[in-house]
Enzyme design. Sequence first.
Site, mmCIF file in Angstrom:
data_model
loop_
_atom_site.group_PDB
_atom_site.id
_atom_site.type_symbol
_atom_site.label_atom_id
_atom_site.label_comp_id
_atom_site.label_asym_id
_atom_site.label_seq_id
_atom_site.Cartn_x
_atom_site.Cartn_y
_atom_site.Cartn_z
ATOM 1 N N GLY A 111 58.406 45.337 22.990
ATOM 2 C CA GLY A 111 58.532 44.352 24.060
ATOM 3 C C GLY A 111 57.296 43.477 24.168
ATOM 4 N N GLY A 124 55.697 40.048 26.760
ATOM 5 C CA GLY A 124 55.896 39.280 27.978
ATOM 6 C C GLY A 124 54.571 38.855 28.557
ATOM 7 N N GLY A 125 54.629 38.316 29.800
ATOM 8 C CA GLY A 125 53.408 37.889 30.450
ATOM 9 C C GLY A 125 52.451 39.033 30.705
ATOM 10 N N GLY A 152 51.826 41.402 28.554
ATOM 11 C CA GLY A 152 51.201 41.833 27.321
ATOM 12 C C GLY A 152 52.231 42.396 26.359
ATOM 13 C CB VAL A 162 55.825 47.481 25.719
ATOM 14 C CG1 VAL A 162 56.203 48.952 25.853
ATOM 15 C CG2 VAL A 162 55.535 46.901 27.090
ATOM 16 C CE LYS A 173 52.751 47.695 31.834
ATOM 17 N NZ LYS A 173 53.515 47.297 33.027
ATOM 18 C CG ASP A 189 58.825 41.418 38.980
ATOM 19 O OD1 ASP A 189 59.653 40.560 39.344
ATOM 20 O OD2 ASP A 189 58.311 41.424 37.850
#
Length: 696
Positions: A395, A397-398, A400, A402, A416, A511
């Site tokens: 993974g 994303g914003g 970082g 994973v 992560k 979130d």
Amino acid sequence: MMLYLLLLPLLLLTCIFASYVHSMESSTSKCSNIPIPYPFGILGGNPAPAQGFEITCASSGPMVRINNIMFGILNISLLDGFVSILASATSQQCKRNSSFSLEGTNFTFSDTRNKFTALGCDMVAMLLNGSSGYSGGCASFCSTKSNIIDGMCSGVACCQAPVPKGLKKLELEFTNITGQLSRPKEVNNTPTCGEAFIVEQNSYVFSSVDLSNTNRNNPQYRPVVLEWSIDGGYCEEANRFMSYACKENSYCYNSSNGIGYRCNCSLGFQGNPYLQGPDGCQDIDECTIKRPCTHKCINTKGSFYCMCPAGMRGDGLKEGITGLALLLLLLVLIFWTHWLVKKRKLAKIRQRYFMQNGGMLLKQKMFSQGAPLRIFTSSELEKATNSFSDDNIIGRGGFGIVYKGILSNQMVVAIKKAQRVDQNQMEQFINELVILSQVNHKNVVQLLGCCLETELPLLVYEFITNGALFSHLQNTSVLISWEDRLRIAVETASALAYLHLATKEPIIHRDVKSSNILLDENFTAKVSDFGASRPIPHNQTHVTTLVQGTLGYMDPEYFQTSQLTEKSDVYSFGVVLIELLTRQKPISDGRTDDVRNLACHFSMLFYQNQLLEIVDSQVAEEAGTKHVKTVAQLALRCLRSRGEERPRMIEVAIELEALRRLMKQHLVLQTEEDPLLCESGQHADVNIEASSEYEP
């Protein structure tokens, strides 16, 4: 080198005798053939019992006094720290009494060997945790007499839940599914009162006879397991005082319930670690018990060594290492020494990062709060991810990157890279790390540990195999039944309710979205990604913070005021509930400006009586119009603009679980005036599990 050769047999024998030593128990007296090991003891006996552990040997058997009440003893375990008693640890709805308290004693209810059990109809029994709210509970319902089945505590007339760790007092609140004070329900034309009690796991078998009032007039004595410990703080603190209980040849370990400590004999010794002298921890004669040597065995204090015949050398063990193996060991030691010198510079760098990222502060918090967080080394995680190979990335994303990793014990984890730690917010980062490590719920991704030896902290989570709910909903070629979607909604709501109610400090996720709800191999929901989460002190209703979240899910009231409350998560969950109904994205570029927002578009169609235009056709077919409308109404309650008008997450979880059970039983609403099922008499068994890592 000869020193290494002499120590090697001792290390091997330590492993050989570990299981034997830990199976031993010592006692100094008996009552009705039940061993009474010190610190327990019979009044007037020798040695005298420690304070709080006095036993009376009556004609019926041993009795222990707890808060001026005598209880019969079934069993005492010295090494495991348990005592089984016969007690009536019961609280009844009609009396609203707290019938059992362990406050001021050395005992707590065992969370691993007991079950919290509640009997009644259309009733929610919640364990109170003083000023901090609820610590656990469950709910049960009754629709018809045929639903009640003897021998099954499945949520119909009888429900069960785990006992919170460190529980000292049985104090309950009985409510119905709508949150109002529950009134006695009639079963077979007989009014019944709700009852809840703590009982040893697997020892209680439900019977419908237990629902009758006549069966409640007399106290019901059932086996209850109590965990005991020595009062006086943790081992590190207790060792400084004269009252330290661990005697010679023993060691101390902190009690698993977070209260006090216990003792055990060191390896190579057996006996009672709380006693000095012949009844205490005495040396084991390994030579006689195991006969480990090929030639001559010499017993030593806590260990032994073997002698070889004249003209021969080696360790002398029957299954020991030969001369060639010793040579190989020498080579390994030389290589290991060379490796240490080579890695010294790298170790200094890792130590600097560890200090920079708050490592010492984290250790202090873990010690003071008993957090189960594991601190990994950077080399452990490098090995687990094949030096953070791109092939292990699962993974981006914003937040970082994973990585998927496999630890040395073959456990699969997700690793992560966290954001850079601001030195001004170091204490807040460490506090939140400790709090999240103590979150223990089956529908929350477990934070296992962290590594602070790298430039950016690494967080280690349990690995979830089936990806995010968002990707499954957007892949229309994958069929997801409405039954599965409704179960995922129940599990997610239960996890959020747990975060809001049952943790040491209420945690706001901040979130909540379908891409942060992961699914395991059984499609069980797991709430994940707590990078934006914030704890809220119990004496506050909100925290003012920089607005953070995801467009389409964000609470508009929080966006306007910057005041974060638990109702912010409720709003976001309402959007997820609509996603489950429609399989549409929360923000769609394909729509016109006035309908780009899924929540607004859904609300508009609902009030125009055009709900089925947006609901997924599979859901409409499987659930039916009335059922869909009921779920839609609950979602819209979550999306109300004023947070105070939204339901609490615990209410949402209970109502969704009731809907799920009703659907399984093929029941439908009888009138349009009953949108939330709260008056239909069909309640659910909702288990709000408390974290086993928190004291009440």
